[in-house]
Motif scaffolding. Structure first.
Motif, PDB file in Angstrom:
ATOM      1  N   ALA A   5      -2.315  10.815  -4.951  1.00 20.41           N
ATOM      2  CA  ALA A   5      -1.709   9.931  -5.950  1.00 20.41           C
ATOM      3  C   ALA A   5      -1.609   8.505  -5.420  1.00 20.41           C
ATOM      4  CB  ALA A   5      -0.334  10.450  -6.346  1.00 20.41           C
ATOM      5  N   ALA A   6      -1.270   8.350  -4.156  1.00 23.97           N
ATOM      6  CA  ALA A   6      -1.111   7.013  -3.568  1.00 23.97           C
ATOM      7  C   ALA A   6      -2.429   6.252  -3.520  1.00 23.97           C
ATOM      8  CB  ALA A   6      -0.529   7.131  -2.162  1.00 23.97           C
ATOM      9  N   MET A   7      -3.526   6.966  -3.363  1.00 23.25           N
ATOM     10  CA  MET A   7      -4.809   6.268  -3.235  1.00 23.25           C
ATOM     11  C   MET A   7      -5.363   5.793  -4.568  1.00 23.25           C
ATOM     12  SD  MET A   7      -7.605   9.132  -2.316  1.00 23.25           S
ATOM     13  CE  MET A   7      -8.559   9.904  -3.588  1.00 23.25           C
ATOM     14  N   ARG A   8      -4.667   6.086  -5.669  1.00 19.70           N
ATOM     15  CA  ARG A   8      -5.149   5.685  -6.995  1.00 19.70           C
ATOM     16  C   ARG A   8      -4.363   4.519  -7.599  1.00 19.70           C
ATOM     17  NH1 ARG A   8      -6.459  10.940  -6.333  1.00 19.70           N
ATOM     18  NH2 ARG A   8      -8.344  11.695  -7.306  1.00 19.70           N
ATOM     19  N   GLN A   9      -3.581   3.816  -6.832  1.00 16.01           N
ATOM     20  CA  GLN A   9      -2.749   2.729  -7.350  1.00 16.01           C
ATOM     21  C   GLN A   9      -3.534   1.418  -7.348  1.00 16.01           C
ATOM     22  OE1 GLN A   9       0.759   2.761  -4.971  1.00 16.01           O
ATOM     23  NE2 GLN A   9       1.431   4.743  -5.717  1.00 16.01           N
ATOM     24  N   GLU A  10      -3.855   0.920  -8.549  1.00 15.66           N
ATOM     25  CA  GLU A  10      -4.672  -0.287  -8.682  1.00 15.66           C
ATOM     26  C   GLU A  10      -3.989  -1.525  -8.111  1.00 15.66           C
ATOM     27  OE1 GLU A  10      -6.564  -1.091 -12.388  1.00 15.66           O
ATOM     28  OE2 GLU A  10      -7.122   1.004 -12.690  1.00 15.66           O
ATOM     29  N   ASP A  11      -2.673  -1.629  -8.238  1.00 16.66           N
ATOM     30  CA  ASP A  11      -1.972  -2.810  -7.709  1.00 16.66           C
ATOM     31  C   ASP A  11      -2.086  -2.879  -6.189  1.00 16.66           C
ATOM     32  OD1 ASP A  11      -0.272  -0.515  -7.629  1.00 16.66           O
ATOM     33  OD2 ASP A  11       1.458  -1.811  -7.274  1.00 16.66           O
ATOM     34  N   GLN A  12      -2.134  -1.721  -5.543  1.00 16.44           N
ATOM     35  CA  GLN A  12      -2.313  -1.690  -4.090  1.00 16.44           C
ATOM     36  C   GLN A  12      -3.699  -2.200  -3.711  1.00 16.44           C
ATOM     37  OE1 GLN A  12      -0.170  -0.950  -1.725  1.00 16.44           O
ATOM     38  NE2 GLN A  12       1.520  -0.309  -3.032  1.00 16.44           N
ATOM     39  N   HIS A  13      -4.696  -1.906  -4.540  1.00 16.98           N
ATOM     40  CA  HIS A  13      -6.059  -2.401  -4.293  1.00 16.98           C
ATOM     41  C   HIS A  13      -6.076  -3.924  -4.300  1.00 16.98           C
ATOM     42  CE1 HIS A  13      -9.956  -3.968  -5.719  1.00 16.98           C
ATOM     43  NE2 HIS A  13     -10.459  -3.094  -4.872  1.00 16.98           N
ATOM     44  N   THR A  14      -5.458  -4.508  -5.307  1.00 19.43           N
ATOM     45  CA  THR A  14      -5.425  -5.965  -5.435  1.00 19.43           C
ATOM     46  C   THR A  14      -4.715  -6.598  -4.243  1.00 19.43           C
ATOM     47  OG1 THR A  14      -5.396  -5.713  -7.829  1.00 19.43           O
ATOM     48  CG2 THR A  14      -4.732  -7.858  -6.965  1.00 19.43           C
ATOM     49  N   ARG A  15      -3.603  -6.005  -3.830  1.00 15.75           N
ATOM     50  CA  ARG A  15      -2.847  -6.518  -2.687  1.00 15.75           C
ATOM     51  C   ARG A  15      -3.649  -6.404  -1.390  1.00 15.75           C
ATOM     52  NH1 ARG A  15       2.663  -3.807  -2.599  1.00 15.75           N
ATOM     53  NH2 ARG A  15       1.943  -3.563  -4.700  1.00 15.75           N
TER      54      ARG A  15
END
Length: 150
Positions: A127-137
């Motif tokens: 679940a954690a690896m699918r967070q789009e906001d984390q990608h942007t950061r």
């Protein structure tokens, strides 16, 4: 969490660091240049390893990280030993699936594969690896890091 260098076809997840297709600033241009060069080098290296050892071809999602690292290091070391022993002729590989398929095998013993015993932990990481906001950061942090190093 680690990440993979990826191109535009992958989703915006923090496990995939994608290039910037139309960079507008010098920082973003430098990031795109470095990301694309590194991705090309990694793809070339894994192509060589995958052509030689079938174990590198298969999915390693359920394996323990230290086991994956040991396998990759062993393949790299053996590759380097072969190149040193046989010279440049040892680096030839084929992209032909018929040539590659003849040396493949499957590991079916879960103990050998190193399957994680804690299923809840795997689900939380998934679940954690699918967070789009984390990608942007992550991408913004990497752009700044690369810019500051140059």
């Amino acid at each position: 969490m680690g990440y993979y260098l990826a191109d535009g076809i992958y989703p915006r997840w923090p496990v995939f660091v994608k290039t910037i297709t139309c960079p507008t600033t010098d920082r973003r241009k430098l990031f795109a240049k470095k990301q694309e060069a590194a991705r090309k080098d990694v793809e070339r290296a894994f192509g060589v390893l995958q052509s030689r050892w079938a174990i590198v071809k298969g999915a390693a999602r359920g394996w323990h990280r230290p086991l994956i690292a040991d396998i990759i290091y062993a393949c790299i070391i053996m590759h380097n030993m072969i190149v040193e022993d046989e010279g440049d002729n040892a680096t030839f590989w084929s992209d032909d699936p018929l040539v590659s398929a003849s040396s493949s095998y499957t590991v079916t013993d879960p103990a050998v594969q190193g399957v994680p015993p804690d299923v809840r932990n795997v689900m939380a990481r998934s679940a954690a690896m699918r967070q789009e906001d984390q990608h942007t950061r992550l991408q913004a942090d990497l752009i700044e890091e690369i810019w500051n190093r140059n």
